[in-house]
Design a protein around this motif. Structure first.
Motif, mmCIF file in Angstrom:
data_model
loop_
_atom_site.group_PDB
_atom_site.id
_atom_site.type_symbol
_atom_site.label_atom_id
_atom_site.label_comp_id
_atom_site.label_asym_id
_atom_site.label_seq_id
_atom_site.Cartn_x
_atom_site.Cartn_y
_atom_site.Cartn_z
ATOM 1 N N LYS A 211 -40.262 20.977 47.834
ATOM 2 C CA LYS A 211 -41.128 20.492 46.758
ATOM 3 C C LYS A 211 -40.431 20.720 45.420
ATOM 4 C CE LYS A 211 -45.673 21.616 44.903
ATOM 5 N NZ LYS A 211 -46.794 22.525 45.048
ATOM 6 N N ARG B 245 -48.328 11.395 44.531
ATOM 7 C CA ARG B 245 -49.420 10.996 45.442
ATOM 8 C C ARG B 245 -49.114 9.600 45.964
ATOM 9 N NH1 ARG B 245 -53.943 13.351 41.791
ATOM 10 N NH2 ARG B 245 -52.952 11.880 40.398
ATOM 11 N N TYR C 35 -50.404 14.085 48.689
ATOM 12 C CA TYR C 35 -49.098 14.328 48.058
ATOM 13 C C TYR C 35 -48.009 14.260 49.123
ATOM 14 C CZ TYR C 35 -51.565 15.923 43.911
ATOM 15 O OH TYR C 35 -52.350 15.980 42.806
ATOM 16 N N PHE D 256 -39.217 17.784 42.833
ATOM 17 C CA PHE D 256 -39.692 17.651 41.449
ATOM 18 C C PHE D 256 -38.555 17.771 40.429
ATOM 19 C CE2 PHE D 256 -44.024 18.203 43.206
ATOM 20 C CZ PHE D 256 -44.536 17.016 42.693
ATOM 21 N N THR E 149 -45.298 6.200 45.448
ATOM 22 C CA THR E 149 -46.145 7.289 44.963
ATOM 23 C C THR E 149 -46.369 7.108 43.462
ATOM 24 O OG1 THR E 149 -44.367 8.755 44.242
ATOM 25 C CG2 THR E 149 -45.003 8.893 46.554
ATOM 26 N N ASP E 150 -47.342 7.856 42.931
ATOM 27 C CA ASP E 150 -47.471 7.884 41.470
ATOM 28 C C ASP E 150 -46.540 8.968 40.917
ATOM 29 O OD1 ASP E 150 -48.696 10.307 41.905
ATOM 30 O OD2 ASP E 150 -50.736 9.591 41.534
ATOM 31 N N GLU E 151 -46.638 9.198 39.627
ATOM 32 C CA GLU E 151 -45.679 10.120 39.006
ATOM 33 C C GLU E 151 -45.891 11.567 39.470
ATOM 34 O OE1 GLU E 151 -48.242 8.871 37.618
ATOM 35 O OE2 GLU E 151 -49.222 10.281 36.264
ATOM 36 N N LYS E 152 -47.058 11.840 40.074
ATOM 37 C CA LYS E 152 -47.295 13.211 40.560
ATOM 38 C C LYS E 152 -46.939 13.377 42.034
ATOM 39 C CE LYS E 152 -50.642 14.496 37.157
ATOM 40 N NZ LYS E 152 -52.026 14.432 36.764
ATOM 41 N N LYS F 179 -38.080 14.976 37.681
ATOM 42 C CA LYS F 179 -37.885 15.325 36.276
ATOM 43 C C LYS F 179 -36.730 14.532 35.666
ATOM 44 C CE LYS F 179 -37.643 19.799 34.062
ATOM 45 N NZ LYS F 179 -37.396 21.188 34.396
#
Lengths: 727, 373
Positions: A287, A250, A273, A291, A245-248, A295
């Motif tokens: 979720k 996705r 996502y 996250f 995934t990317d940093e968000k 972080k």
């Protein structure tokens, strides 16, 4: 509730919960912690420790404790001396119970707080010891020792399972490490390819030099292609879904395995996502948790999450991932793998369910045995006292009430045993009509459903275990009742049928009783019909799924057959076929309560004093002379002596199980050698042992289950003695 | 253990100062305050007075307090301790780490006084930790603060904080003899708590919990059990957890939710075996007397003298069930605790106790009596 019953139920409850604590975890230390805390808590121990010795270890070490920390156990004096004692216990494989006033007490009790009264040590194979300290010696009685000894056997199986699981986990770790290394190599090849491209674009003037580099690069690229292919093969064939995934969060890469796992094509997943697939019930919570990890840029392992498959069903995934960072340490995404563990979870749940029932059944058998011994004394004495009272007197009525209460207590034992589903049927020839009516009425107590009976006259006799068949009828009636929450009528029919070639039934040709139970309920969908007799299949929201499974098993053990017809909105009909018996009804089944007296010498063997005492009284009242034995060995000696003296026993009543000594099963073999025509009656409170069901095969002439009334004992003896050569 | 015990009606703020001064006299080592919930207690106003005290002060809000053998719905019982103490404050039991500060329990500690939030979850890990670190003949006594009407209010306080969801534990270098009893009788079971989440009992014998329980209670009482009359009817039929030695630990059913789950006063482990029990007023009253006798005998046998004070922690649901006869329960305790023994304490939401020779237990519907001098 009677005090005696409560006490027995309490013991059963404690046994059950301790047994459940065993096997609750596959981690050895965690399981031991749970087990020792449950045992100490539930048995009112002062402190407790489990000592463990690994395969290559010489000494035992404390692995779990309750009431004292392990670090405090380790500093106690006398641990090496205690280890020597443990080794002696191992050799004998027997528990040790030492009280405070015994000289060796301090050698077994290394923890001293001033309240210790008794120490109980129970070995578990050759690998562990349960070490319990009690502040009251009254608690540590025979019952507790038997209970914990039984648990130790179960614990030894659970330890094997934990050790096996540990080995599997170690193997998986090795495999995961290897996979990780393969991934790293692949990444290195990818970055070298990028470097080559950059050089290629840099300068025309360096062409010569570049050509030379490219020659090398061609070789590298070949290696790279091979590696990429290897990676793709792994990604496609592993069964696990590999992703990035990317940093968000996705998806930027997704292996095609996602189709097998979530039902989506990989290109449907790219750009979505990761939390888009989470189950809505836990989406926000998961979720948030995910996250938090993002972080902190932390790796995570075996993160359990529920997802929704493209077709709507829930898929449980076990997710592991590692962060991808740029040169400056910024998070650019995550790379990881998802494993579908839905089936594994289901299996684990089923194993746990089965284990719970097995635990209860295992212990219920043992407790019921003791319980029925006590009831034998109560019921025997009541029926004896009734002999001295005229039926019209008020006392007679009171005694009859007490007798009924004792029989209800007997039913309580049966209720406990329902959980166990176990037990070979103890069959007797009987008429089934009355029993169908009684069981039905009992199951419908307090219900708004009516019942219409159609019991054919002249119904043939059947050879059945009344308790088990009554359970079958109850199960089906309860199901029918629950299928009609608004009320209605259940039709119960019993008739004689002859099964021949024209009927397509998996039964041998012959005479059968057919029982049909028909409701007007919601019915069973067609697709569920083939599964309704499977264990754990249930359409009820909170059903255990065992009612019909045990019904099926009971009917099968009676050489019968059960089938179902149903339609949604129409109702359901169950048909039971039971083979008709050619035998005539046995005397004990007569509706009479008359006392059948006799004469002659009877030998009564039982390890319980109360059973001997009351049994002796009953036999004397029935007109017999009685002698007593406490185990098989004593019974054989007395039997031999009596035979040699010319005053033999007319019959012998043998208790099937005598803990720690020779029971009835072993004794009958030896008695037959002494006297091939010995007339022996096997007696027991409850046992899964097939002897009770098939007593003739083992050499017994009759069977009598505890507790028994004087009338029943009289009839059984009458049947046996009329065939005795000594009468 | 107890230097002096005083009662103040708590009606006016100005009465607090002399009340606290009186308690702190004569080298008291700490002050324990039990505040009845109808007392006009405003922590913000009282905190400056507490902060001025040079010794530890802590306490809780309870449905009612007991002083000199009588029940008070308004007022404060103050208890000055005379032996060395150390205090451990756990602000949130849900975040309890499983350890205490190093020197909290010394080799001279003989008893632990525990006040916890009666509505907080996660009490069992606290109890397990206390049991692990206990030594010698330590005894344990405590109870849950709070109100049956409100589950979220702050109910524990120290000189520095007024909070909910936690516990305050005092380690005392003096002996208190413990007696525990309940008197409830099993009438049905065993049944299996087949689905449990903390204090929520979801199913019994794999059937919806309320449906199963309702059936038994209705048969016994003849009263139709609904969500509306649940507490009132169910208070006479608590659940009982089984132990080996003829002992039953009770769990009080408090209310039923829309999913037919039953909320209990304290947690029960999933798959544990339960009995359904029933209360008979006289048996409960007799049991309270027996608890008093048990603690007095233990005290006299150890200290070789008569006790002077008895701390009573009595479950609020017993008082609701016994109604007017709760006075008889206090009288029964008084008779057995000794004529010259001053009775004081509070009505609790859950009771914590151990006589020091077995597991520390979290009780419901029980009476715990701590006798000292």
């Amino acid at each position: 509730m009677e005090k005696q019953n409560t006490s027995i139920i309490q013991k059963l409850g404690v046994s059950y919960e301790c047994a459940l604590a065993i096997g609750n975890s596959l981690d050895l230390a965690e399981m031991f912690h749970e087990v020792i805390h449950t045992i100490v808590h539930k048995t009112n121990a002062h402190r407790g420790i489990i000592w463990f010795r690994g395969e290559k270890e010489k000494d035992f070490r404390p692995i779990a404790s309750a009431g004292i920390r392990i670090k405090d156990v380790l500093v106690q004096k006398g641990i090496s001396s205690l280890n020597k004692r443990f080794k002696q216990i191992l050799k004998r494989q027997q528990f040790v119970l030492v009280n405070k006033d015994e000289k060796d007490f301090l050698r077994y009790c290394t923890i001293l707080t001033g309240k210790e009264e008794s120490v109980l040590i129970i070995p578990i194979k050759n690998i562990a010891m349960i070490h319990l300290i009690y502040a009251s010696r009254e608690i540590v009685n025979k019952g507790l020792v038997n209970l914990l000894s039984a648990l130790s056997q179960k614990l030894s199986v659970a330890i094997d399972a934990c050790l096996a699981h540990k080995r599997v986990v170690e193997e998986i770790c090795v495999r995961e490490k290897a996979e990780e290394q393969l991934k790293k190599k692949t990444e290195q090849f990818i970055s070298s390819q990028k470097e080559i491209k950059r050089l290629f674009a840099e300068s025309e003037e360096s062409r010569k030099a570049l050509l030379s580099i490219l020659e090398d690069a061609t070789e590298t690229q070949n290696a790279l292609q091979k590696s990429e292919k290897r990676f793709r093969d792994v990604a496609v064939n592993t069964g696990d879904w590999i992703w990035e995934t990317d940093e968000k969060g996705r998806y930027t890469y997704c292996s095609p395995v996602v189709k097998q796992v979530l039902g989506y094509e990989y290109n449907e997943v790219l750009g979505k996502y990761f939390y888009d697939f989470f189950h809505p019930d836990e989406r926000e919570e998961l979720k948030k948790a995910a996250f938090e990890v993002f972080k902190k840029k932390e790796a995570f392992k075996n993160f359990i999450n529920q997802n929704v498959h493209k077709n709507g069903h829930t898929v449980i995934l076990e997710t592991s991932g590692i962060p991808m960072l740029d040169d400056k340490g910024n998070l650019v995404g995550y790379r990881g793998v998802d494993r579908d563990i839905t089936e594994r979870r289901k299996m684990e749940e089923e194993v746990l369910k089965a284990q719970k029932l097995e635990s209860l059944g295992f212990l219920a058998g043992g407790i019921a045995h003791d319980f029925n011994n006590i009831l034998t004394a109560i019921l025997g004495n009541i029926s004896l006292v009734k002999m001295y009272v005229k039926p019209e007197e008020e006392v007679f009525e009171i005694l009859t009430e007490a007798e009924k209460a004792s029989l209800r207590a007997k039913d309580l034992t049966q209720q406990l045993l329902i959980f166990s589903r176990g037990g070979e049927p103890i069959k007797k020839t009987t008429s089934i009509g009355r029993m169908i009516k009684d069981s039905t009425s009992l199951a419908l107590t307090g219900s708004n459903v009516r019942c219409k009976f159609s019991i054919a006259e002249g119904l043939w006799l059947v050879n059945i275990d009344e308790g088990q068949i009554s359970q079958v009828i109850s199960n089906l009636i309860i199901n029918a009742n629950q299928a009609m929450p608004e009320g209605g009528t259940i039709e119960v029919k019993a008739e004689n049928i002859i099964v021949g070639k024209e009927q397509i039934l998996p039964l041998q040709d012959g005479k059968y009783i057919k029982i049909s139970i028909k409701d007007q309920g919601i019915g069973i969908p067609k697709e569920h019909l083939p599964k309704i007799f499977d264990p754990y299949f249930t359409t009820k929201q909170k059903g255990s799924g065992l009612g019909l499974a045990s019904t099926y098993s009971i009917i099968k053990k009676h050489d019968g057959y059960i089938t179902v017809e149903s339609g949604v909105g129409v109702g359901t009909t169950f048909h039971i076929y039971l083979p008709a018996s050619e035998e005539k009804i046995t005397i004990s089944e007569r509706e009479t309560e008359e006392l059948t007296k006799g004469e002659g010498k009877i030998l009564l063997m039982d390890d319980e004093d109360i059973v001997l005492k009351v049994g002796g009284r009953l036999l004397k009242h029935l007109g017999y002379e009685v002698e007593f034995a406490r185990d098989g060995t004593e019974a054989i000696a007395l039997y031999k002596k009596a035979k040699e003296s010319g005053q033999p026993f007319y019959a012998v009543i043998l208790d099937l199980i005598v803990p720690g000594s020779m029971g009835g099963k072993e004794a009958i073999k030896k008695l037959i050698k002494v006297d091939s025509e010995v007339k022996a009656i096997v007696s027991s409170g409850y046992s899964n042992d097939p002897v009770m069901a098939d007593y003739r095969k083992y050499g017994f002439s009759e069977v009598i289950t505890k507790p028994y009334k004087i009338e029943e004992l009289g009839q059984v003896l009458y049947r046996v003695i009329k065939e005795s050569k000594y009468k | 253990m107890f230097q002096k015990v005083k009662f103040y009606d708590g009606k006016e703020l100005k009465g607090w100062q002399p009340f606290l001064d009186e308690l702190s006299k004569d080298s008291a080592t700490g002050i324990l305050l039990f505040v009845a919930e109808e007392t006009p207690f405003d922590y913000k106003q009282i905190q400056p007075l507490l902060k001025e005290m040079k010794i530890e002060v802590w306490g809780g809000i309870f449905p009612a307090v007991i002083y000199d053998g009588s029940l008070h719905k308004q007022g404060v019982v103050g208890c000055a301790l005379k032996s060395p103490i150390s205090i451990e404050v756990i602000k949130s039991l849900s975040k309890f780490s499983g350890s205490f500060t190093e020197d909290f329990i010394s080799k001279n500690t003989e008893s632990l006084l525990i006040l916890n939030d009666g509505w907080a979850d996660n009490i069992p890990p606290l109890i397990e930790t206390l049991y692990e670190i206990s030594h010698k003949e330590m005894t344990f006594i405590g109870g849950g603060a709070g109100s049956l009407k409100n589950m979220t209010d702050h109910r524990l306080f120290t000189r520095n904080d007024f909070f909910a969801g936690g516990a305050i534990i005092a380690a005392v270098e003096d002996y208190i003899a413990i007696g525990i009893n309940h008197g409830w009788q099993p009438i049905h079971g065993p049944v299996i708590a087949s689905n449990v989440s903390g204090r929520i009992l979801k199913s019994i014998n794999w059937e919806p919990a309320f449906k199963y329980y309702k059936n038994i209670v209705e048969k016994d009482t003849g009263i139709k059990l609904t969500a509306d009359n649940f507490l009132e009817v169910a208070e006479s039929h608590p659940f009982g957890l089984l132990k080996y030695d003829n002992e039953i630990i009770l769990r009080v059913p408090i209310r039923v939710d829309a999913e037919n789950n039953i909320l209990l006063g304290s947690e029960v482990p999933e798959n544990s075996m339960l009995m359904i029990t029933k209360g008979y007023p006289q048996k409960l009253i007799d049991a309270a007397g027996m608890a008093a006798e048990q603690s007095r005998t233990a005290f006299e046998s150890k200290k070789k003298k008569s006790p002077t004070k008895a701390l009573i922690i009595d479950c609020i649901t017993r008082a609701l069930f016994l109604e007017d006869r709760f006075e008889d329960e206090l009288k029964s305790i008084e008779e057995k605790a000794g004529d010259s023994t001053l009775l004081f304490g509070f009505l609790s939401l859950g009771e914590v106790a151990s006589t020091g020779d077995k597991y520390i237990e979290l009780h419901n519907k029980a009476v715990v009596i701590g006798i000292g001098e």
